[in-house]
Design a protein around this motif. Structure first.
Motif, PDB file in Angstrom:
ATOM      1  N   ILE C  41       2.196 -13.118   9.920  1.00 47.44           N
ATOM      2  CA  ILE C  41       3.252 -13.955   9.328  1.00 47.44           C
ATOM      3  C   ILE C  41       4.341 -14.199  10.368  1.00 47.44           C
ATOM      4  O   ILE C  41       4.860 -15.306  10.501  1.00 47.44           O
ATOM      5  N   VAL C  44       3.620 -17.072  12.530  1.00 48.71           N
ATOM      6  CA  VAL C  44       3.955 -18.381  11.961  1.00 48.71           C
ATOM      7  C   VAL C  44       5.418 -18.716  12.260  1.00 48.71           C
ATOM      8  O   VAL C  44       5.747 -19.821  12.676  1.00 48.71           O
ATOM      9  N   VAL C  45       6.282 -17.693  12.061  1.00 45.78           N
ATOM     10  CA  VAL C  45       7.708 -17.915  12.345  1.00 45.78           C
ATOM     11  C   VAL C  45       7.900 -18.261  13.827  1.00 45.78           C
ATOM     12  O   VAL C  45       8.653 -19.172  14.170  1.00 45.78           O
ATOM     13  N   LEU C  48       7.039 -21.741  14.525  1.00 55.38           N
ATOM     14  CA  LEU C  48       8.094 -22.646  14.061  1.00 55.38           C
ATOM     15  C   LEU C  48       9.261 -22.676  15.033  1.00 55.38           C
ATOM     16  O   LEU C  48       9.954 -23.675  15.158  1.00 55.38           O
ATOM     17  N   VAL C 343      13.503  -9.560  11.073  1.00 54.15           N
ATOM     18  CA  VAL C 343      12.525 -10.187  10.182  1.00 54.15           C
ATOM     19  C   VAL C 343      11.169  -9.513  10.353  1.00 54.15           C
ATOM     20  O   VAL C 343      10.528  -9.111   9.377  1.00 54.15           O
ATOM     21  N   LEU C 345      10.453  -6.539  11.644  1.00 53.91           N
ATOM     22  CA  LEU C 345      10.460  -5.148  11.202  1.00 53.91           C
ATOM     23  C   LEU C 345      10.436  -5.066   9.680  1.00 53.91           C
ATOM     24  O   LEU C 345       9.722  -4.247   9.099  1.00 53.91           O
ATOM     25  N   GLY C 346      11.230  -5.926   9.045  1.00 58.38           N
ATOM     26  CA  GLY C 346      11.255  -5.935   7.589  1.00 58.38           C
ATOM     27  C   GLY C 346       9.873  -6.200   7.018  1.00 58.38           C
ATOM     28  O   GLY C 346       9.411  -5.505   6.107  1.00 58.38           O
ATOM     29  N   LEU C 347       9.187  -7.193   7.580  1.00 53.59           N
ATOM     30  CA  LEU C 347       7.843  -7.516   7.104  1.00 53.59           C
ATOM     31  C   LEU C 347       6.895  -6.338   7.328  1.00 53.59           C
ATOM     32  O   LEU C 347       6.112  -5.982   6.439  1.00 53.59           O
ATOM     33  N   PHE C 351       4.977  -4.443   4.328  1.00 51.68           N
ATOM     34  CA  PHE C 351       3.517  -4.461   4.250  1.00 51.68           C
ATOM     35  C   PHE C 351       2.937  -3.052   4.368  1.00 51.68           C
ATOM     36  O   PHE C 351       1.989  -2.719   3.661  1.00 51.68           O
TER      37      PHE C 351
END
Lengths: 310, 337, 378
Positions: C41, C44-45, C48, C343, C345-347, C351
């Motif tokens: 994920i 993807v960021v 972008l 972001v 690390l949070g993901l 997960f």
């Protein structure tokens, strides 16, 4: 000392306290919903940040505060569903999933701010809204009826939340799945669904708490705008014993002492500023010790529900 | 159960879409392409490049110098922001040095020990750090600091003259570093005009708590202050409070804060590091790598008072400010930090 | 006595020590799988942001594992994570959530700084151990307060530790701009928020030139082994775990539940305090603002990665430390906003914490299958 207790100062302290309490009330009531259903959400601060940014960004681009509220609610729903999925469906250790959510929210809001806005800019958010007639009452009108809309909404949220949790079927269900999910399940309550609802609704309120900050109280956004406010909001839920009125008392106590210490500093009362800043945190603990909470937490708090195991 | 699975899939989708849509419009962070050996400068900063305060002042100066030198082809800038964790900053500084950057800047007073150790290992690299005055006796280290009290004094002189209520509010973070020295200078400036004016100070105990900073400013206003000032990246909240009130004036420091409230910001003390950066680059061309301490002062144009064009400053106030600037420059006025 | 054995049986059930090898494989591979998904994920960021994800992730990997400096940096990072994580682990075993490590680190750092500066003239063999003990005590005071309040007044530990974190921060502000301020900064007119440099006799020895790696890392690993022995080989440790596994059964068997919860918080505070001391004595050599570096929170995450087991924490904190270091390296290599690191690390945390259930469920399925095979038996 008489200067400290003059009427003007007292009015000032209470007016400040009401403003300061507003984001705490939104976020803490939201967290109370989540926790009443049995889910501790430590990610409130992260949700607040994302909500604060979204609302701010929408006002910056459209100038419309209602679109901002809508955007904050949508982003709150998204964050709430994510938290529910991890904590309810995947039965994660809640203390840790909350910290993950906090990191995600902190990073996401800062990243979006950086690429979409770039530098700090003030916005025209909610304007003060004088309540007709009531605002003209001396002193009381000054304190209570010259605030911006989010402030009124926060205080109306207290009775509304109380009514919802205590008097409606949905409120009963939320309390039931927080007390004894197995029993609720055997009575046909969909534990998972109720928890999804409570957590997501809580996240929407947290997001609105952030929005109240960025579009009504400070009218700007900066990276890490909340500076840990969301963690205090979680703490206030324990202070309030999961009851809306208790949360109101906690939020007002904390904010009043905070306003009081600011006034002490402004008036040049001779105490070190660091000690003054400590006061609200210190007194919140002392107050709780003094009243010795007899309220029991939701029995299934922090315990994921797994139908198979029971 | 089926329902919850559907919900969970949906929630993931929503988040992904949120990410997608939000970043879709993002401006590209174009990586600097190296052409014919440009001068390579790296900077490590404790807060964001957009903080309207300390870090932004350095980043804007670097960008300004870059522009003057002829863009990215002549000067490459790499930055690491929000490096408030010192071990991370140390790692960043060492990495930049070992990647062959010509000039490595540690823009935080907490980076001193790291600079001292790393600079010894890279004697060919120029290091600059601040705010402090210590070059550790190393020939490749510059130290820099800002005499924030000087601009504070000038702001104080103006504040005393524009205040009608004779009450001025100061919203500070923690009483250390240039937050302290700026405000000490400000108080001296006010007293030099009218000792009867009361200057009330509040400290929020945090460099980042915007909400409390805003409320502190509102408290000053409620107590009767009609002029405010303050320091740290959280003062954007104070400026917001002044703007909401509409009749309270603001004096800025570190960066030019006029853009936040163009009618109410009277003047800002701006840290202009560009002269220093140019000096460091020129020294390097001559083979000098460090061993000097720069102090941003009004005298050497490192500190500048920028008057906000949007604010109609009475001529005699501006004249008094300029007299104070000249006095400080010539040494006729001494401001204690 | 017989009731004691009841608890023993209860407690021995969830941590039956010998898992099957495939179960173990799944248990260890699941977090990596989750991390991989999170990074996907993240890719993807990155796309972008118009950054090549391969280049970015290669920078993480090469940055951490491709050089001595990368490896040492991740160990420097892992040390406080391990130390804080040990405390989190003890508290968690007694089913207490300690989010007060930030404040406890500060207290430990304050204690270490004040002590080392007060007894400057002591030789290293006396100064270093005594400073470590003082910092442990200082941190444990900040753990004892919420522990006592919980035991005596039933004050929820999340509330008290959040408040105590803020109080500790102000306490540090007060000392570092007052009695502990570096007089050199006062003389130069800079008034920086840092203490005087500690005497060299209090420094923890650096192990590799050009790196911050110091003997604190060994202290942390030693502590991890001690905590393991404490929790699994002593009566007190056993009672702490029993309290966490089944408070009701523990109470019936005569274990003083509040006492052991308070004790676990006190110990947790002590270990966080040691983390603060190692930062001061091994890394910075002085007290400065921002000393906690958020380790109080990332330590919780490291503890989870380590399965809340002291020995599991050793590789887990190193892995998490590597991730933190690598993310920074990536930020420098491809020049993305540093917020992207949070972001990612949070993901990863979300997960990984979410995936734990999948492996548990899989193991449970296996267990029930084998039970069926052995005939129903509960």
């Amino acid at each position: 000392m008489e200067q400290v207790l003059s009427q003007a100062v007292l009015v000032g302290i209470i007016t400040s306290a009401i403003r300061l309490a507003t984001p705490y009330i939104f976020a803490s009531i939201g967290e109370a919903f989540s926790q009443t259903s049995g889910v501790v959400n430590l990610g409130v601060d992260g949700i607040m940040l994302v909500g604060a940014f979204m609302a701010y960004y929408v006002v910056l681009k459209t100038g419309n505060v209602w679109f901002a509220v809508l955007a904050a609610m949508l982003v709150g729903i998204a964050m709430g569903l994510l938290m529910s999925f991890i904590s309810v469906s995947m039965r994660a250790e809640q203390g840790i999933s909350g910290i993950g959510l906090y990191m995600l929210g902190l990073g996401l809001s800062s990243l979006l701010f950086k690429v979409l806005v770039g530098s700090v800019q003030t916005i025209e958010g909610f304007k003060p809204l004088d309540i007709p007639f009531l605002a003209d009452i001396p002193v009381i009108g000054e304190i209570f009826f010259k605030n911006s809309l989010p402030v009124y909404v926060a205080f109306l949220l207290i009775p509304a939340a109380w009514w919802f949790l205590e008097k409606t079927t949905w409120g009963l269900k939320i309390r039931a799945v927080g007390q004894n999910p197995a029993a609720a399940d055997s009575l046909g309550v969909d534990v998972i669904k109720v928890r999804y609802f409570a957590v997501t609704f809580g996240a929407v309120l947290a997001s609105l708490a952030g929005a109240s900050l960025s579009t009504a109280l400070v009218n700007l956004f900066q990276e890490n705008l909340t500076a840990g406010l969301g963690f205090i909001a979680v703490a206030l839920v324990y202070f309030g014993g999961w009851k809306p009125v208790g949360i109101l008392v906690g939020a007002l106590l904390f904010s009043t002492v905070n306003a009081f210490q600011l006034w002490m500093q402004v008036l040049g009362v001779d105490i070190p500023s660091d000690v003054a800043v400590m006061l609200p945190y210190l007194l919140t603990i002392v107050a709780l010790v003094a009243v010795t909470s007899r309220i029991r937490p939701p029995a299934a708090l922090n315990k994921p529900f797994d139908r198979g195991e029971n | 159960m089926k329902n919850s699975k559907l919900l969970s899939v949906l929630s993931v989708l929503v988040v992904v879409m949120m990410l997608l849509s939000a970043c879709g419009t993002a401006a590209p962070a174009a990586p600097a392409e190296e052409a014919a050996k440009p001068l390579r400068v790296a900077v490590v900063m404790p807060s964001a490049t957009t903080d309207m305060a300390f870090s932004q002042s350095m980043y804007s100066a670097l960008v300004a110098v870059q522009k003057e030198m002829g863009g990215e082809a002549k000067m490459e800038i790499k930055y690491s922001e929000n490096m408030f964790k010192v071990p991370d900053a140390a790692a960043a500084l060492r990495d930049y040095a070992s990647q062959g950057f010509d000039i490595v800047i540690g823009h935080g007073s907490q980076y001193g020990a790291s600079i001292e150790e790393i600079a010894k290992d890279f004697p060919e690299t120029v290091f600059a750090w601040g705010t402090d005055v210590n070059t550790f006796g190393l020939p490749n280290v510059y130290a820099y600091t800002a005499a924030a009290q000087e601009g504070g004094y000038v702001n104080g002189v103006m504040a005393a003259m524009v205040s009608q209520s004779k009450q001025i509010g100061v919203t500070g973070p923690v009483e250390v570093g240039d937050a302290k020295t700026y405000i000490d200078g400000f108080v001296q400036g006010v007293a030099s005009v009218d000792p009867s004016i009361t200057v009330n100070k509040t400290w929020t105990g945090s460099f980042s708590d915007v909400a409390l900073m805003t409320e502190a400013a509102k408290t000053h206003i409620a107590a009767g202050a009609d002029v405010l000032t303050g320091s740290s990246q959280s003062v954007v909240g104070s400026i917001g409070a002044a703007k909401e009130n509409g009749a309270v004036m603001w004096f800025g420091t570190q960066s030019d804060q006029a853009s936040l409230a163009d009618k109410l910001v009277v003047a800002s003390q701006v840290y202009d590091w560009s002269a220093m950066i140019k000096q460091i680059i020129a020294n390097k061309a001559e083979g000098k790598l460090g061993g000097e301490t720069f102090v941003l002062q009004l005298k050497n144009d490192g500190l500048k008072i920028t008057f906000n064009a949007g604010y109609n400053l009475p001529a005699e106030v501006k004249a008094a400010a300029e007299a104070a600037i000249e006095g400080i420059k010539s040494g006729a006025i001494t401001v204690e930090p | 006595m017989s009731q004691d054995t009841v608890v023993k049986n209860e407690s021995s059930q969830p941590n039956k020590e010998k898992p099957k090898w495939d179960e173990l494989l799944l248990k260890t591979s699941m977090p990596f799988l989750a991390m991989f998904t999170a990074l996907l994920i993240g890719a993807v960021v990155l796309l972008l942001l118009q950054v090549n994800p391969f280049e970015a992730y290669a920078a993480i990997f090469v940055g951490v594992f491709g050089s001595v400096s990368g490896l040492t940096q991740s160990l420097v990072k892992a040390t406080p994570l391990l130390m804080v994580g040990l405390g989190i682990c003890i508290a968690f075993r007694a089913s207490v959530i300690n989010i007060g490590a930030e404040g406890q680190i500060i207290l430990g750092a304050l204690g270490a700084t004040s002590w080392a500066l007060a007894f400057k003239e002591w030789p290293a063999w006396a100064l270093i151990p005594s400073t470590l003990v003082v910092s442990f005590l200082a941190g444990s005071v900040w753990g004892f307060i919420p522990g006592y309040l919980k035991a005596r007044f039933k004050v929820n530990e999340i509330l008290s530790t959040v408040m105590l974190n803020a109080i500790a921060l102000q306490l540090m502000n007060m000392l570092v701009r007052g009695p502990l301020i570096d007089q050199a900064g006062v003389a130069a007119g800079t008034y920086l928020a840092q203490s005087e440099k500690l005497p060299e006799t209090s420094w923890l020895a650096r192990l590799i030139p050009q790196s911050l790696l110091n003997t604190g890392t060994f202290i942390a690993i030693g502590m991890a082994i001690l905590v393991y022995i404490f929790l699994w080989r002593t009566t007190i440790g056993f009672r702490i775990r029993a309290v966490g596994l089944n408070p009701d059964a523990s109470r019936y068997s005569g274990i003083n539940v509040p006492f052991y919860q308070a004790l676990s918080l006190t110990l947790a505070g002590g270990f966080a305090g040691l983390a603060g001391a190692i930062e001061v004595m091994g890394v910075h050599h002085r007290l400065l603002e921002g000393i906690t570096s958020g380790y109080g929170f990332s330590g919780i995450v490291a503890a989870l990665f380590g399965g809340l087991h002291p020995l599991g924490l050793i590789p887990a904190s190193w892995l998490f430390g590597s991730l933190l270091v690598g993310a920074d390296k990536m930020q420098r290599a491809v020049q993305v906003p540093s917020a992207l690191i949070d972001v990612l690390l949070g993901l990863v945390v979300l997960f990984v914490v979410g995936s734990a259930y999948l492996s548990k469920k899989w193991a449970a399925n296996r267990l029930s299958n084998s039970k069926k095979a052995n005939g129903a038996q509960s």
